[in-house]
Design a protein around this motif. Sequence first.
Motif, short mmCIF file in Angstrom:
data_model
loop_
_atom_site.label_atom_id
_atom_site.label_comp_id
_atom_site.label_asym_id
_atom_site.label_seq_id
_atom_site.Cartn_x
_atom_site.Cartn_y
_atom_site.Cartn_z
N SER A 128 0.83 -1.20 0.00
CA SER A 128 0.00 0.00 0.00
C SER A 128 0.86 1.25 0.00
O SER A 128 2.08 1.21 0.23
N LYS A 129 0.22 2.41 -0.21
CA LYS A 129 0.94 3.68 -0.20
C LYS A 129 1.52 3.97 1.17
O LYS A 129 2.50 4.72 1.30
N SER A 130 0.90 3.40 2.20
CA SER A 130 1.40 3.59 3.56
C SER A 130 2.46 2.56 3.92
O SER A 130 2.78 2.39 5.10
N ASP A 131 2.99 1.84 2.92
CA ASP A 131 4.04 0.85 3.10
C ASP A 131 3.59 -0.33 3.96
O ASP A 131 4.27 -0.78 4.88
N ARG A 132 2.40 -0.85 3.60
CA ARG A 132 1.85 -2.01 4.31
C ARG A 132 1.65 -3.14 3.31
O ARG A 132 1.16 -2.92 2.19
N VAL A 133 2.06 -4.35 3.68
CA VAL A 133 1.93 -5.50 2.79
C VAL A 133 0.47 -5.89 2.66
O VAL A 133 -0.24 -6.06 3.67
N LEU A 134 0.00 -6.04 1.42
CA LEU A 134 -1.38 -6.44 1.15
C LEU A 134 -1.42 -7.92 0.79
O LEU A 134 -0.41 -8.49 0.36
N PRO A 135 -2.56 -8.57 0.96
CA PRO A 135 -2.64 -10.01 0.62
C PRO A 135 -2.61 -10.29 -0.87
O PRO A 135 -2.38 -11.42 -1.30
N ARG A 136 -2.84 -9.26 -1.70
CA ARG A 136 -2.95 -9.46 -3.14
C ARG A 136 -1.59 -9.74 -3.77
O ARG A 136 -0.61 -9.02 -3.52
N GLN A 137 -1.51 -10.79 -4.59
CA GLN A 137 -0.27 -11.10 -5.31
C GLN A 137 -0.02 -10.08 -6.40
O GLN A 137 -0.94 -9.48 -6.95
N LEU A 138 1.25 -9.88 -6.71
CA LEU A 138 1.60 -9.00 -7.82
C LEU A 138 1.16 -9.61 -9.14
O LEU A 138 1.13 -10.84 -9.30
N SER A 139 0.85 -8.76 -10.10
CA SER A 139 0.53 -9.21 -11.45
C SER A 139 1.78 -9.14 -12.31
O SER A 139 2.76 -8.45 -11.96
N PRO A 140 1.81 -9.84 -13.45
CA PRO A 140 2.96 -9.72 -14.35
C PRO A 140 3.24 -8.28 -14.76
O PRO A 140 4.40 -7.88 -14.91
N ASP A 141 2.19 -7.46 -14.90
CA ASP A 141 2.40 -6.06 -15.27
C ASP A 141 3.12 -5.31 -14.16
O ASP A 141 3.88 -4.37 -14.43
N ALA A 142 2.88 -5.71 -12.89
CA ALA A 142 3.57 -5.06 -11.78
C ALA A 142 5.08 -5.28 -11.87
O ALA A 142 5.87 -4.39 -11.52
N VAL A 143 5.49 -6.46 -12.35
CA VAL A 143 6.92 -6.72 -12.52
C VAL A 143 7.50 -5.78 -13.57
O VAL A 143 8.60 -5.25 -13.42
N TYR A 144 6.73 -5.56 -14.64
CA TYR A 144 7.16 -4.61 -15.67
C TYR A 144 7.36 -3.22 -15.07
O TYR A 144 8.36 -2.54 -15.35
N GLN A 145 6.42 -2.80 -14.23
CA GLN A 145 6.51 -1.48 -13.62
C GLN A 145 7.69 -1.38 -12.67
O GLN A 145 8.37 -0.35 -12.59
N ILE A 146 7.97 -2.46 -11.93
CA ILE A 146 9.11 -2.46 -11.01
C ILE A 146 10.42 -2.34 -11.78
O ILE A 146 11.30 -1.55 -11.41
N VAL A 147 10.56 -3.12 -12.84
CA VAL A 147 11.79 -3.06 -13.65
C VAL A 147 11.95 -1.67 -14.26
O VAL A 147 13.04 -1.07 -14.22
N ARG A 148 10.88 -1.13 -14.81
CA ARG A 148 10.94 0.20 -15.43
C ARG A 148 11.32 1.26 -14.39
O ARG A 148 12.17 2.13 -14.64
N LYS A 149 10.72 1.19 -13.22
CA LYS A 149 10.98 2.17 -12.17
C LYS A 149 12.42 2.09 -11.69
O LYS A 149 13.10 3.12 -11.55
#
Length: 380
Positions: free
Chosen positions: A293-314
Amino acid sequence: MLIDFVGVLAENSCNLPRGARMSQPPAPHLPASPPALSEHDQEALHDLYVRGTPQNTLRAYERDLIYITAWKRARSSAADAAFAKTLQWPERQDMALKFILDHTRDLDKAPLNDPARHVAEALIEQGLRKSLACPAPSTLDRRIASWRAFHRMKNLESPFDAPLIKQARAKGRKAAAKAPAPKSAHPITREVLEAMLATCDGSLRGIRDRALLMLGWASGGRRRSEITRLMFEDISLKEFEAKGLIWLQLVESKTTLKGETPRLVLKGRAAQALVHWIEVAEITEGGLFRAISKSDRVLPRQLSPDAVYQIVRKRLSHAGYPKGFASPHGLRSGFLTQAALDGAPIQAAMRLSLHRSMMQAQKYYDDVDVAENPAADLLG
C-alpha cells in the motif's frame, strides 16, 4: 458431457465489445468422441486433455479463435453472410488462402478500397489488431497453428496442409522476413542489476523489489508470470541456515508442464534477500510477492505480471538508465549474457534458465563470442 471449446467460443467471440476478452479461461476442447465411447470413457478423455493442455496454450487458443472468427466475419462478402456466421469444419481452402494473403503485406500501403484493408481497420476498431502494418511471421504462424489444432481436435484435415496454401505460406514468410526485435532492448547484466538494486531502500517496497529482482535474475532469468505465480509453499528453506540455499519449485513454465519442472536453486545474496523479504513481510503462506500500500503495508494481493514490468521500469529509471532501456525479459537475457561473459558452460546456464532449445540459449553466447573475437580487431 464433452465441452466443444472451439464451437462454443467461436459462437461468442465476436460479440465482445472493443478490447474485451472472455472473463473465464476457455474450457479445454476435446476431439469428437467415437460413438462407442461410454460416458465414463468420455469423462476420462476429457480429464486427459485437461491435464495435458497447459493454461498458456488454452489462453493462446482463446485469443487466436476470437481473432480468426472476427477476421472471417469481416472478410466474407455479402454473398457469404450465412457462411461467415461461424467457422466451418473443415474450413474452405479459399478462406485459408485469403487469411495468409491478408497477413503477409503492409496494408497501410494498400488502396483505400482494398477489402483486406477494410477488414484490418475493423479489427483495429475492435481492439484485435494494433496497426495496418504486416504482422510478424511468428504471429501468423501461431494463429495458423491454432487453426490447424482446431481441425485436429475435430479429427479433420486442415486446409493449411494443401500444397498451394503451404507454398503460399512459405513465400509469405520469406517476403515478410525481418530481423526479429529483441524482447528487451538491452540485457540486464550484473552491472545493470547492481545499479537497480542500489535504488532499493529499506522500505517494504524496496526490500520486496530487491528480493524480486535478485530471484528473477539469479534463479536463471525467470519470466514475469513465473515470478508472480510463486507461492510460499513453492520454496524450501530447510537448507538455508546450514548451507545458505533456497530451493524453488515452479508449478510449470513456458517450456515445462505441471509437475515436470525441475527444482531450481537460489543461493548467496539472492537467497538472503528473499529470506529478508519473507521475514519483514511476515509471509507464512500464499503468494510470495505481494502488493504494498501507499502507507508501506503488505497487502494479501499477489503482484501481477504487469507489476513486474513497472518495477523493472521504475528501478531502471532510478538507476539513471533511459526510458525503454530494458524490459522484464532483460532479466532472462541478462542472466544468459552474464553467464557467457563469465565463461559458465551453456549447459549449466540452461539448467537454470530452463531453455528447451540449445539454439535459443546459444545466441546469447554467440553475441559475446563475436564481440570478444580477435578477428574483429584486425583493422586496429
